[in-house]
Enzyme design. Structure first.
Site, PDB file in Angstrom:
ATOM      1  N   HIS A   1       0.834  -1.205   0.000  1.00  0.00           N
ATOM      2  CA  HIS A   1       0.000   0.000   0.000  1.00  0.00           C
ATOM      3  C   HIS A   1       0.867   1.252   0.000  1.00  0.00           C
ATOM      4  O   HIS A   1       1.908   1.307   0.659  1.00  0.00           O
ATOM      5  CB  HIS A   1      -0.969   0.007   1.186  1.00  0.00           C
ATOM      6  CG  HIS A   1      -0.322  -0.037   2.546  1.00  0.00           C
ATOM      7  ND1 HIS A   1       0.035   1.103   3.237  1.00  0.00           N
ATOM      8  CD2 HIS A   1       0.020  -1.063   3.350  1.00  0.00           C
ATOM      9  CE1 HIS A   1       0.560   0.766   4.414  1.00  0.00           C
ATOM     10  NE2 HIS A   1       0.564  -0.544   4.495  1.00  0.00           N
TER      11      HIS A   1
ATOM     12  N   ASP B   1      -0.522   4.303   0.773  1.00  0.00           N
ATOM     13  CA  ASP B   1      -1.055   5.269   1.734  1.00  0.00           C
ATOM     14  C   ASP B   1      -0.390   5.077   3.095  1.00  0.00           C
ATOM     15  O   ASP B   1       0.156   4.009   3.402  1.00  0.00           O
ATOM     16  CB  ASP B   1      -2.573   5.147   1.864  1.00  0.00           C
ATOM     17  CG  ASP B   1      -3.032   3.755   2.292  1.00  0.00           C
ATOM     18  OD1 ASP B   1      -2.390   2.757   1.894  1.00  0.00           O
ATOM     19  OD2 ASP B   1      -4.029   3.653   3.029  1.00  0.00           O
TER      20      ASP B   1
ATOM     21  N   GLU C   1      -5.287   0.954   2.338  1.00  0.00           N
ATOM     22  CA  GLU C   1      -5.022  -0.110   3.318  1.00  0.00           C
ATOM     23  C   GLU C   1      -5.135   0.418   4.739  1.00  0.00           C
ATOM     24  O   GLU C   1      -5.644  -0.270   5.623  1.00  0.00           O
ATOM     25  CB  GLU C   1      -3.638  -0.702   3.077  1.00  0.00           C
ATOM     26  CG  GLU C   1      -3.418  -2.061   3.740  1.00  0.00           C
ATOM     27  CD  GLU C   1      -2.919  -1.970   5.187  1.00  0.00           C
ATOM     28  OE1 GLU C   1      -2.895  -3.004   5.882  1.00  0.00           O
ATOM     29  OE2 GLU C   1      -2.548  -0.873   5.623  1.00  0.00           O
ATOM     30  N   GLU C   2      -4.646   1.635   4.962  1.00  0.00           N
ATOM     31  CA  GLU C   2      -4.680   2.202   6.307  1.00  0.00           C
ATOM     32  C   GLU C   2      -6.054   2.776   6.664  1.00  0.00           C
ATOM     33  O   GLU C   2      -6.298   3.134   7.804  1.00  0.00           O
ATOM     34  CB  GLU C   2      -3.623   3.308   6.435  1.00  0.00           C
ATOM     35  CG  GLU C   2      -2.187   2.846   6.245  1.00  0.00           C
ATOM     36  CD  GLU C   2      -1.686   1.962   7.377  1.00  0.00           C
ATOM     37  OE1 GLU C   2      -2.495   1.565   8.249  1.00  0.00           O
ATOM     38  OE2 GLU C   2      -0.474   1.656   7.389  1.00  0.00           O
TER      39      GLU C   2
ATOM     40  N   GLU D   1       4.331  -5.913   4.261  1.00  0.00           N
ATOM     41  CA  GLU D   1       4.079  -5.378   5.601  1.00  0.00           C
ATOM     42  C   GLU D   1       5.312  -5.546   6.486  1.00  0.00           C
ATOM     43  O   GLU D   1       6.057  -6.528   6.356  1.00  0.00           O
ATOM     44  CB  GLU D   1       2.887  -6.094   6.245  1.00  0.00           C
ATOM     45  CG  GLU D   1       1.549  -5.754   5.638  1.00  0.00           C
ATOM     46  CD  GLU D   1       1.119  -4.325   5.920  1.00  0.00           C
ATOM     47  OE1 GLU D   1       1.672  -3.690   6.842  1.00  0.00           O
ATOM     48  OE2 GLU D   1       0.228  -3.830   5.204  1.00  0.00           O
TER      49      GLU D   1
ATOM     50  N   HIS E   1       3.535   3.635  12.625  1.00  0.00           N
ATOM     51  CA  HIS E   1       2.420   4.423  13.170  1.00  0.00           C
ATOM     52  C   HIS E   1       2.857   5.316  14.330  1.00  0.00           C
ATOM     53  O   HIS E   1       2.006   5.898  15.006  1.00  0.00           O
ATOM     54  CB  HIS E   1       1.257   3.522  13.615  1.00  0.00           C
ATOM     55  CG  HIS E   1       0.550   2.844  12.491  1.00  0.00           C
ATOM     56  ND1 HIS E   1      -0.801   2.550  12.516  1.00  0.00           N
ATOM     57  CD2 HIS E   1       0.992   2.380  11.285  1.00  0.00           C
ATOM     58  CE1 HIS E   1      -1.151   1.940  11.385  1.00  0.00           C
ATOM     59  NE2 HIS E   1      -0.067   1.823  10.635  1.00  0.00           N
TER      60      HIS E   1
ATOM     61  N   ASP F   1       6.403   1.449   7.014  1.00  0.00           N
ATOM     62  CA  ASP F   1       5.049   0.953   6.715  1.00  0.00           C
ATOM     63  C   ASP F   1       4.402   1.794   5.629  1.00  0.00           C
ATOM     64  O   ASP F   1       3.624   2.667   5.911  1.00  0.00           O
ATOM     65  CB  ASP F   1       4.213   0.997   7.992  1.00  0.00           C
ATOM     66  CG  ASP F   1       2.857   0.331   7.854  1.00  0.00           C
ATOM     67  OD1 ASP F   1       2.654  -0.408   6.874  1.00  0.00           O
ATOM     68  OD2 ASP F   1       2.003   0.554   8.728  1.00  0.00           O
TER      69      ASP F   1
END
Length: 359
Positions: A50, A52, A117-118, A146, A332, A83
């Protein structure tokens, strides 16, 4: 930030087209998706990820601008560094190297990228998989980028994930004055015995591949905000992370049966985010493990722990899926980062996996 792509997929598509890939934009709603493929033969090895990212949080608490890649002391900082834009960059570098080395390779290579995805994950990978199914396309091997590593690159790969089943429970009561409880019915009090029982339940014991199923409350809402009003209803959000030892239908029935037994007046809405999926030791796991051993000296552990990933959608058309990417300790978080040494080794691991699985 999700669901924005910021031109990432266009940049990747430009690089891949130069390497002989056919690149298809599969935009759904406001979400950019990319399906890029080189070759028509089998097996098909797909790299998935992903573009995003999650919001950066307080900018003043970052040591450098989260959207300006910054290198300090051998470490690359920025939102998405771990990520998972480093994984996507490593996909591209690996396939470019492989195509230069074997321009007439057998089988096929693909990249599946999304910018959803997020976020809610409703117009991303799941939609691409639907289109591929409609066209009769399947995938033989898939590597999701991931951040699977724990302490060092390659020390863990995910070979499956638990299922995710969420619910929003509404318990209905009767609003009233706190001084006259006999004229009201407090849904918080009504739910309390059932909630205590739900918290104490052992849903299953897991199995050799999955940890036991867990049930967690994420939010409770009730009341008007005044301290002298008995609420008329209560909303409770919860989630099952379930192993292959349980089923969606079985978990729903057990929970609803308990609510009926407690005599509550309730309604519930369910959301299934994904079923459990598992890749046993086989060609993909062994090829990835050997590549990791070559470039890191580590023998990776297999794990199905953690949250969900888009692998849950890809599993519908692919029997063998693993997740392999950077160390996840900073994802994150503020000052997300990846060591530059990992940026050298990760594409080499992906490249060796290509060499092993495509003739």
């Amino acid at each position: 930030m999700t669901p924005e792509d910021g031109g990432c997929q266009a940049l990747v598509a430009q690089r891949l087209a130069a390497a002989g890939f056919t690149c298809e934009s599969m935009r759904c709603g406001e979400v950019e998706n990319l399906w890029a493929r080189r070759g028509e033969g089998r097996p098909l090895l797909c790299f998935a990820g992903h573009t995003d990212v999650v919001p950066p949080g307080p900018l003043e608490q970052w040591r450098s601008d989260p959207f300006v890649p910054t290198v300090r002391d051998g470490v690359l900082y920025g939102r998405g560094a771990a990520d998972m834009k480093s994984s996507i960059a490593s996909f591209v570098v690996a396939v470019e190297s492989f195509v230069r080395e074997r321009p007439g390779h057998g089988g096929s290579i693909a990249l599946l990228l999304t910018a959803d995805e997020e976020g809610p994950s409703v117009d991303g990978t799941v939609r691409v998989v639907e289109r591929l199914k409609q066209r009769g396309e399947t995938i033989d091997y898939c590597i999701v980028g991931e951040p699977s590593s724990v302490d060092a690159l390659g020390d863990m790969i995910k070979n499956g994930r638990r299922g995710s089943l969420s619910g929003r429970l509404t318990v209905h009561g009767v609003q009233g004055h706190v001084a006259y409880p006999h004229l009201a019915s407090n849904p918080v009090h009504l739910l309390a015995p059932a909630l205590a029982e739900l918290v104490a339940i052992e849903w299953d014991q897991g199995d050799e591949h999955f940890p036991p199923t867990t049930w967690q409350v994420s939010n409770i809402r009730a009341g008007t905000g005044a301290n002298n009003v008995i609420p008329g209803s209560l909303e409770l959000d919860f989630n099952f992370r379930f192993s292959a030892a349980s089923t969606e239908a079985g978990l729903r029935e057990r929970l609803e049966s308990l609510l009926r037994r407690h005599g509550l007046d309730w309604t519930i809405s369910w959301t299934l985010s994904g079923h459990p999926f598992l890749t046993r030791r086989g060609e993909l796991v062994e090829a990835v493990s050997r590549a990791i051993k070559t470039h890191t000296g580590l023998a990776p552990r297999l794990s199905t722990t953690g949250g969900t990933s888009d692998g849950r959608f890809i599993a519908e058309i692919c029997p063998q899926i693993v997740e392999l990417g950077p160390v996840n300790a900073s994802i994150h978080k503020l000052n997300e980062h990846i060591e530059l040494s990992s940026l050298e080794r990760l594409p080499a691991i992906y490249l060796d996996t290509l060499r092993a699985l495509l003739p």
